[in-house]
Design a protein around this motif. Structure first.
Motif, PDB file in Angstrom:
ATOM      1  N   GLY A 111      -1.991  20.099  66.894  1.00 13.49           N
ATOM      2  CA  GLY A 111      -2.393  21.477  67.226  1.00 13.49           C
ATOM      3  C   GLY A 111      -1.049  22.512  66.839  1.00 13.49           C
ATOM      4  O   GLY A 111      -0.182  21.897  66.730  1.00 13.49           O
ATOM      5  N   ILE A 112      -1.597  23.476  66.695  1.00 10.00           N
ATOM      6  CA  ILE A 112      -0.403  24.578  66.297  1.00 10.00           C
ATOM      7  C   ILE A 112       0.653  24.518  66.972  1.00 10.00           C
ATOM      8  O   ILE A 112       1.622  24.762  66.583  1.00 10.00           O
ATOM      9  CB  ILE A 112      -1.266  25.990  65.950  1.00 10.00           C
ATOM     10  N   SER A 113       0.474  24.376  68.387  1.00  7.38           N
ATOM     11  CA  SER A 113       1.694  24.490  69.345  1.00  7.38           C
ATOM     12  C   SER A 113       2.721  23.617  69.040  1.00  7.38           C
ATOM     13  O   SER A 113       3.890  24.028  68.980  1.00  7.38           O
ATOM     14  CB  SER A 113       1.083  25.006  70.674  1.00  7.38           C
ATOM     15  N   TYR A 114       2.245  22.491  68.807  1.00  7.85           N
ATOM     16  CA  TYR A 114       2.964  21.239  68.269  1.00  7.85           C
ATOM     17  C   TYR A 114       3.445  21.470  67.002  1.00  7.85           C
ATOM     18  O   TYR A 114       4.693  21.265  66.754  1.00  7.85           O
ATOM     19  CB  TYR A 114       2.211  19.973  68.554  1.00  7.85           C
ATOM     20  N   THR A 115       2.857  21.892  65.954  1.00 15.37           N
ATOM     21  CA  THR A 115       3.255  21.986  64.546  1.00 15.37           C
ATOM     22  C   THR A 115       4.378  23.223  64.471  1.00 15.37           C
ATOM     23  O   THR A 115       5.109  23.061  63.673  1.00 15.37           O
ATOM     24  CB  THR A 115       2.073  22.029  63.445  1.00 15.37           C
ATOM     25  N   THR A 116       4.133  24.032  65.161  1.00 19.90           N
ATOM     26  CA  THR A 116       5.146  25.246  65.242  1.00 19.90           C
ATOM     27  C   THR A 116       6.363  24.895  66.185  1.00 19.90           C
ATOM     28  O   THR A 116       7.611  25.096  65.476  1.00 19.90           O
ATOM     29  CB  THR A 116       4.501  26.655  65.878  1.00 19.90           C
TER      30      THR A 116
ATOM     31  N   THR B  91       8.398  22.704  63.923  1.00 24.59           N
ATOM     32  CA  THR B  91       9.054  23.445  62.754  1.00 24.59           C
ATOM     33  C   THR B  91      10.342  23.970  63.396  1.00 24.59           C
ATOM     34  O   THR B  91      11.658  24.163  62.695  1.00 24.59           O
ATOM     35  CB  THR B  91       8.217  24.612  62.172  1.00 24.59           C
ATOM     36  N   LEU B  92      10.354  24.639  64.593  1.00 19.95           N
ATOM     37  CA  LEU B  92      11.122  25.691  65.164  1.00 19.95           C
ATOM     38  C   LEU B  92      12.469  24.512  65.488  1.00 19.95           C
ATOM     39  O   LEU B  92      13.527  24.956  65.262  1.00 19.95           O
ATOM     40  CB  LEU B  92      10.815  26.174  66.367  1.00 19.95           C
TER      41      LEU B  92
ATOM     42  N   PRO C 267      12.756  32.274  58.537  1.00 19.09           N
ATOM     43  CA  PRO C 267      11.543  32.741  59.605  1.00 19.09           C
ATOM     44  C   PRO C 267      10.371  31.812  59.394  1.00 19.09           C
ATOM     45  O   PRO C 267       9.886  31.210  58.554  1.00 19.09           O
ATOM     46  CB  PRO C 267      11.034  34.028  58.930  1.00 19.09           C
ATOM     47  N   VAL C 268       9.669  31.595  60.634  1.00 15.72           N
ATOM     48  CA  VAL C 268       8.584  30.735  60.913  1.00 15.72           C
ATOM     49  C   VAL C 268       7.474  31.777  61.314  1.00 15.72           C
ATOM     50  O   VAL C 268       7.586  32.370  62.306  1.00 15.72           O
ATOM     51  CB  VAL C 268       9.036  29.709  61.904  1.00 15.72           C
TER      52      VAL C 268
ATOM     53  N   LYS D   5      15.402  29.570  69.104  1.00 11.56           N
ATOM     54  CA  LYS D   5      14.419  30.115  67.609  1.00 11.56           C
ATOM     55  C   LYS D   5      13.068  30.070  68.268  1.00 11.56           C
ATOM     56  O   LYS D   5      12.220  29.458  68.933  1.00 11.56           O
ATOM     57  CB  LYS D   5      14.525  28.762  66.870  1.00 11.56           C
ATOM     58  N   LYS D   6      12.378  31.234  67.698  1.00  8.32           N
ATOM     59  CA  LYS D   6      10.971  31.814  68.064  1.00  8.32           C
ATOM     60  C   LYS D   6      10.311  31.789  66.742  1.00  8.32           C
ATOM     61  O   LYS D   6      10.872  32.363  65.820  1.00  8.32           O
ATOM     62  CB  LYS D   6      10.935  32.948  68.846  1.00  8.32           C
ATOM     63  N   ALA D   7       9.105  31.720  66.795  1.00  9.14           N
ATOM     64  CA  ALA D   7       8.242  32.351  65.514  1.00  9.14           C
ATOM     65  C   ALA D   7       8.253  33.735  65.501  1.00  9.14           C
ATOM     66  O   ALA D   7       8.286  34.500  66.701  1.00  9.14           O
ATOM     67  CB  ALA D   7       6.700  31.497  66.091  1.00  9.14           C
TER      68      ALA D   7
END
Ligand code: RIB
Ligand code: CA
Length: 323
Positions: free
Chosen positions: A40-45, A48-49, A61-62, A107-109
């Motif tokens: 899910g998007i919370s994991y993939t983000t 990456t961070l 930037p992410v 690090k944040k999106a």
């Protein structure tokens, strides 16, 4: 230096692709978009961070992107496992939920989402950008639906996805295209210059356990993390899709390294490639017109049918050990 945007569903092979890209002097990564896919998007983000923080590359930037495919999850029977929500994929062992790196602390999106950022960046860019999507194509397809003219500012789209000879998610379909076939169709028909790096090529470029040992011995942060991930992939593949000879594909890294040396792929031919989104047994399948049966269709991409394993492993090792 070629300016690129990565679009990832990070995952172990996405992580290795990101490491190769940000450590390559030939490439400037202007941003990384995340998408629902391997997890899910919370994991993939988060993955990456945490990777960027681990490597000390917080300046990149992410942008958090789509949390679901465009429409393929609407009929409940069609995408029972998307988004991943606690029920393990068969491929669980290959990625895990999180990369085995320390969680991100600082690090944040970015505040702007991936789709809006694509539109903003591609409508204002002074020079054309190359996009390297190595997950489902949802973000780019949504951006193209809102502002189709962004295609004018795209130098090339190099996609890891699709397959000619066999699938991996199903017998017919490769995972990224299976996740969001409608998005794949929109991107493939957008009119940009497109190169597709499918399973046919990535499976020819497997990395061996002994090569992971060599990479690890080179001792950079990227080498240590990547070697660990390659070994995790070999363990995972040996249980669900054995490749033989203690090795596994690192799909997404082949797409990035193709930008640096086209010689890592072989038998690259202009091709018309379609995708099935009819919802049946071949849903998400890429239909590759090798014999030009669609005689009225011009090629919409360059399609890599094979790869040069030795060149790929050499370049992978070089980039991972660069810093
Ligand atoms: O089919 C391989 C692709 O699916 C890779 O991009 C992998 O990371 C997953 O997204
Ligand atoms: Ca991926």
């Amino acid at each position: 230096m070629r300016k690129i945007i990565l679009d990832v569903d990070t995952g172990t092979d996405d992580a290795i692709a990101i490491m190769c890209a940000i450590q390559s002097a030939e490439l400037e990564v202007v941003g990384i978009c995340t998408v629902n896919g391997n997890r899910g998007i919370s994991y993939t983000t988060e993955n990456t961070l945490r990777l960027l923080e681990y490597l000390g590359r917080e300046e990149i930037p992410v942008y958090k992107g789509a949390c679901l495919p465009m429409v393929s999850t609407l009929p409940a029977w069609r995408r029972p496992e998307v988004p991943y929500g606690g029920k393990p994929f068969r491929e669980m062992e290959i990625h895990g939920d999180y990369l085995e790196l320390p969680p991100s602390k600082n690090k944040k999106a970015e505040d702007i989402d991936a789709v809006s950022w694509y539109i903003k960046t591609l409508t204002t860019a002074k020079e054309k950008l190359t996009i390297v999507p190595v997950g489902p194509l949802t973000n780019l397809a949504l951006a193209l639906r809102v502002r189709p003219e962004i295609v004018d500012n795209i130098e090339e789209i190099v996609i890891m996805g699709a397959a000619y000879a066999h699938g991996n998610k199903t017998a017919a379909a490769e995972f990224n295209w299976w996740c969001d076939p409608e998005a794949a169709k929109i991107v493939m028909d957008c009119g940009a210059k497109i190169t597709v790096i499918p399973l046919d090529a990535t499976h020819k470029a497997c990395v061996k356990g002994s090569e992971a040992d060599v990479i690890e011995s080179l001792g950079t942060k990227a080498c240590i993390a990547a070697a660990d991930m390659i070994k995790q992939r070999i363990r995972g593949y040996s249980t669900f899709q054995p490749m033989g000879d203690d090795m596994a594909p690192v799909h997404d890294a082949l797409a990035v390294l193709y930008l640096i040396d086209k010689g890592v792929c072989e038998d690259v031919r202009p091709m018309y490639v379609d995708v099935d989104f009819g919802g049946g047994a071949s849903d998400g399948m890429s239909i590759v017109d090798v014999d030009k049966r669609y005689y009225d269709k011009e090629p919409n991409c360059e399609f890599a049918f094979s790869a040069n394993r030795e060149k790929f492993v050499k370049l992978l090792t070089e980039k991972l050990s660069a810093r």
